[in-house]
Design an enzyme around this catalytic site. Structure first.
Site, PDB file in Angstrom:
ATOM      1  N   TYR A 116      17.418  93.381  10.653  1.00 44.93           N
ATOM      2  CA  TYR A 116      17.462  92.014  11.175  1.00 44.93           C
ATOM      3  C   TYR A 116      17.351  92.014  12.703  1.00 44.93           C
ATOM      4  O   TYR A 116      16.585  91.257  13.282  1.00 44.93           O
ATOM      5  CB  TYR A 116      18.772  91.374  10.722  1.00 44.93           C
ATOM      6  CG  TYR A 116      19.011  89.950  11.151  1.00 44.93           C
ATOM      7  CD1 TYR A 116      18.296  88.898  10.595  1.00 44.93           C
ATOM      8  CD2 TYR A 116      19.998  89.636  12.096  1.00 44.93           C
ATOM      9  CE1 TYR A 116      18.544  87.575  10.970  1.00 44.93           C
ATOM     10  CE2 TYR A 116      20.258  88.321  12.472  1.00 44.93           C
ATOM     11  CZ  TYR A 116      19.522  87.295  11.901  1.00 44.93           C
ATOM     12  OH  TYR A 116      19.774  85.990  12.271  1.00 44.93           O
ATOM     13  N   VAL A 153      25.962  79.270  13.993  1.00 45.88           N
ATOM     14  CA  VAL A 153      25.632  77.938  13.482  1.00 45.88           C
ATOM     15  C   VAL A 153      26.022  77.881  12.005  1.00 45.88           C
ATOM     16  O   VAL A 153      25.579  78.733  11.224  1.00 45.88           O
ATOM     17  CB  VAL A 153      24.111  77.655  13.599  1.00 45.88           C
ATOM     18  CG1 VAL A 153      23.805  76.196  13.279  1.00 45.88           C
ATOM     19  CG2 VAL A 153      23.571  78.043  14.973  1.00 45.88           C
ATOM     20  N   ASN A 178      10.956  80.063  11.321  1.00 43.01           N
ATOM     21  CA  ASN A 178      12.422  79.958  11.240  1.00 43.01           C
ATOM     22  C   ASN A 178      13.036  80.757  10.089  1.00 43.01           C
ATOM     23  O   ASN A 178      14.196  81.175  10.177  1.00 43.01           O
ATOM     24  CB  ASN A 178      12.771  78.463  11.118  1.00 43.01           C
ATOM     25  CG  ASN A 178      14.198  78.226  10.651  1.00 43.01           C
ATOM     26  OD1 ASN A 178      15.141  78.415  11.424  1.00 43.01           O
ATOM     27  ND2 ASN A 178      14.366  77.829   9.394  1.00 43.01           N
TER      28      ASN A 178
HETATM   29  P1  NAP Z   1      19.527  79.402   5.772  1.00 44.06           P
HETATM   30  O1  NAP Z   1      20.673  78.484   5.734  1.00 44.06           O
HETATM   31  O2  NAP Z   1      19.502  80.536   4.794  1.00 44.06           O
HETATM   32  O3  NAP Z   1      18.149  78.613   5.609  1.00 44.06           O
HETATM   33  C1  NAP Z   1      16.945  79.339   5.643  1.00 44.06           C
HETATM   34  C2  NAP Z   1      16.023  78.940   4.522  1.00 44.06           C
HETATM   35  O4  NAP Z   1      14.888  79.845   4.575  1.00 44.06           O
HETATM   36  C3  NAP Z   1      16.619  79.108   3.111  1.00 44.06           C
HETATM   37  O5  NAP Z   1      16.269  78.013   2.307  1.00 44.06           O
HETATM   38  C4  NAP Z   1      15.951  80.388   2.603  1.00 44.06           C
HETATM   39  O6  NAP Z   1      15.833  80.420   1.198  1.00 44.06           O
HETATM   40  C5  NAP Z   1      14.588  80.301   3.272  1.00 44.06           C
HETATM   41  N1  NAP Z   1      13.898  81.593   3.340  1.00 44.06           N
HETATM   42  C6  NAP Z   1      14.397  82.779   3.777  1.00 44.06           C
HETATM   43  N2  NAP Z   1      13.484  83.744   3.646  1.00 44.06           N
HETATM   44  C7  NAP Z   1      12.360  83.168   3.131  1.00 44.06           C
HETATM   45  C8  NAP Z   1      11.087  83.651   2.741  1.00 44.06           C
HETATM   46  N3  NAP Z   1      10.782  84.948   2.815  1.00 44.06           N
HETATM   47  N4  NAP Z   1      10.185  82.784   2.236  1.00 44.06           N
HETATM   48  C9  NAP Z   1      10.493  81.467   2.109  1.00 44.06           C
HETATM   49  N5  NAP Z   1      11.701  80.951   2.434  1.00 44.06           N
HETATM   50  C10 NAP Z   1      12.629  81.796   2.935  1.00 44.06           C
HETATM   51  O7  NAP Z   1      19.380  80.059   7.252  1.00 44.06           O
HETATM   52  P2  NAP Z   1      19.793  79.496   8.708  1.00 44.06           P
HETATM   53  O8  NAP Z   1      21.152  79.951   9.016  1.00 44.06           O
HETATM   54  O9  NAP Z   1      19.421  78.071   8.829  1.00 44.06           O
HETATM   55  O10 NAP Z   1      18.823  80.409   9.593  1.00 44.06           O
HETATM   56  C11 NAP Z   1      17.562  79.963  10.043  1.00 44.06           C
HETATM   57  C12 NAP Z   1      17.087  80.918  11.124  1.00 44.06           C
HETATM   58  O11 NAP Z   1      18.029  80.915  12.204  1.00 44.06           O
HETATM   59  C13 NAP Z   1      16.960  82.378  10.658  1.00 44.06           C
HETATM   60  O12 NAP Z   1      15.815  82.966  11.236  1.00 44.06           O
HETATM   61  C14 NAP Z   1      18.216  83.017  11.223  1.00 44.06           C
HETATM   62  O13 NAP Z   1      18.037  84.383  11.472  1.00 44.06           O
HETATM   63  C15 NAP Z   1      18.382  82.241  12.512  1.00 44.06           C
HETATM   64  N6  NAP Z   1      19.750  82.281  13.044  1.00 44.06           N
HETATM   65  C16 NAP Z   1      20.773  81.660  12.398  1.00 44.06           C
HETATM   66  C17 NAP Z   1      22.058  81.730  12.935  1.00 44.06           C
HETATM   67  C18 NAP Z   1      23.226  81.056  12.289  1.00 44.06           C
HETATM   68  O14 NAP Z   1      24.340  81.156  12.833  1.00 44.06           O
HETATM   69  N7  NAP Z   1      23.083  80.353  11.176  1.00 44.06           N
HETATM   70  C19 NAP Z   1      22.286  82.438  14.119  1.00 44.06           C
HETATM   71  C20 NAP Z   1      21.209  83.065  14.747  1.00 44.06           C
HETATM   72  C21 NAP Z   1      19.950  82.983  14.197  1.00 44.06           C
HETATM   73  P3  NAP Z   1      17.009  81.179   0.346  1.00 44.06           P
HETATM   74  O15 NAP Z   1      18.288  80.509   0.647  1.00 44.06           O
HETATM   75  O16 NAP Z   1      16.541  81.032  -1.074  1.00 44.06           O
HETATM   76  O17 NAP Z   1      16.997  82.603   0.849  1.00 44.06           O
END
Ligand code: NAP
Length: 260
Positions: A155, A188, A91
């Site tokens: 990305y 999201v 994720n």
């Molecule tokens: P988020 O709020 O940033 O949460 C992701 C977590 O992963 C954060 O705590 C981040 O730490 C951690 N992380 C990122 N890179 C890492 C690494 N290399 N090693 C260890 N930890 C890491 O993200 P989210 O929005 O929940 O997204 C989760 C997934 O859903 C992602 O793959 C994203 O591409 C996908 N997604 C999200 C959306 C959306 O609308 N939110 C839409 C489509 C896809 P830091 O904050 O310290 O970086």
């Protein structure tokens, strides 16, 4: 519906915040044991404390997954603490805006490292344990893999590859009874999303424009709604589902824009 996730050990990369945290919380509600793997140790500690205060078991491994060794460590430490691994949820990711114009070959490679390589590395190191547990993998992709976004080549390349790898791994792992699926969110509200919105001159106006284009209910998808699909797909209730790309996006990708 009982998802039969009781005592299943579920490794969630990026599990400390946003969608990953919703998956971790949902997993404990189903009796599962989430192992949060995240580089944000403060958020990870907060979530672990929250879940423990509810009497739940939750592992926490604070590493940056960029290095392959960190992925190996994450799997190893999960096995040391819990003795098994049933589910891998890939994720962690960040929409880092490395485009054609405002990027470079080096930044493009770094973006793939941020968003793609640890998906492979975690699956590689988890495989022996998943074979033993006849477990499953869920990969979180993004609608940008099929719609494009502009200005974010790294990305989008990573997320497109993740959809391809989902099919590829589902095929490769058929003989072991390991299922592999992808969940594809669109919009999201998470810390990552808030951060992205804040890069616009008027974030509130930008959010209004986005929400107006989401066909079902003109609202953002909830992280819990993504988590519910992820937990279903990794559960025994999805025992005959593999190689699928499931869009949890309020119709964003597939419905006619004339509807909005
Ligand atoms: P988020 O709020 O940033 O949460 C992701 C977590 O992963 C954060 O705590 C981040 O730490 C951690 N992380 C990122 N890179 C890492 C690494 N290399 N090693 C260890 N930890 C890491 O993200 P989210 O929005 O929940 O997204 C989760 C997934 O859903 C992602 O793959 C994203 O591409 C996908 N997604 C999200 C959306 C959306 O609308 N939110 C839409 C489509 C896809 P830091 O904050 O310290 O970086």
């Amino acid at each position: 519906m009982d998802l039969h996730l009781k005592d299943k050990v579920i490794l969630i990369s990026g599990g400390a915040k946003g969608i990953g945290a919703a998956i971790a919380r949902g997993a404990t509600r189903e009796g599962g044991i989430p192992v949060i793997v995240d580089m944000d140790s403060s958020a990870g500690n907060r979530l672990q404390a929250e879940l423990r205060s509810l009497g739940k078991t939750c592992g926490l491994i604070c590493v940056d997954l960029l290095a392959a060794e960190s992925c190996s460590t994450a799997v190893q430490r999960t096995l040391e603490e819990f003795g098994r691994l049933d589910v891998l949820i890939n994720n962690a990711g960040v929409n880092d805006g490395i485009g054609l114009e405002h990027g470079s070959p080096e930044k493009f490679v770094a973006s793939l490292q941020n968003n793609l390589l640890h998906y492979y590395n975690l699956a590689h190191y988890a495989l022996p344990s998943l074979k033993k547990s006849q477990g499953s993998i869920v990969n979180i992709a993004s609608k940008t893999a099929v719609t494009g976004q502009g200005g974010t080549s790294g990305y989008v390349a990573a997320k497109g590859a993740i959809l391809g790898l989902t099919r590829e791994w589902a095929a490769e792992l058929l003989p072991f009874g390991i299922r592999v699926n992808a969940v594809v969110p669109a919009e999201v509200m998470t810390p990552l999303y808030e951060q992205w919105l804040s890069t616009f001159p008027n974030p509130e106006e930008k959010l209004k424009q986005i929400v107006a284009k989401i066909p079902l209910g003109k609202r953002m998808t909830l992280a819990d709604e993504v988590a519910s699909m992820v937990l279903f797909l990794c559960s025994a209730q999805a025992a005959h589902i593999t190689g699928q790309h499931v869009y949890v996006d309020g119709g964003y990708v597939h419905l006619d824009r004339a509807l909005t």
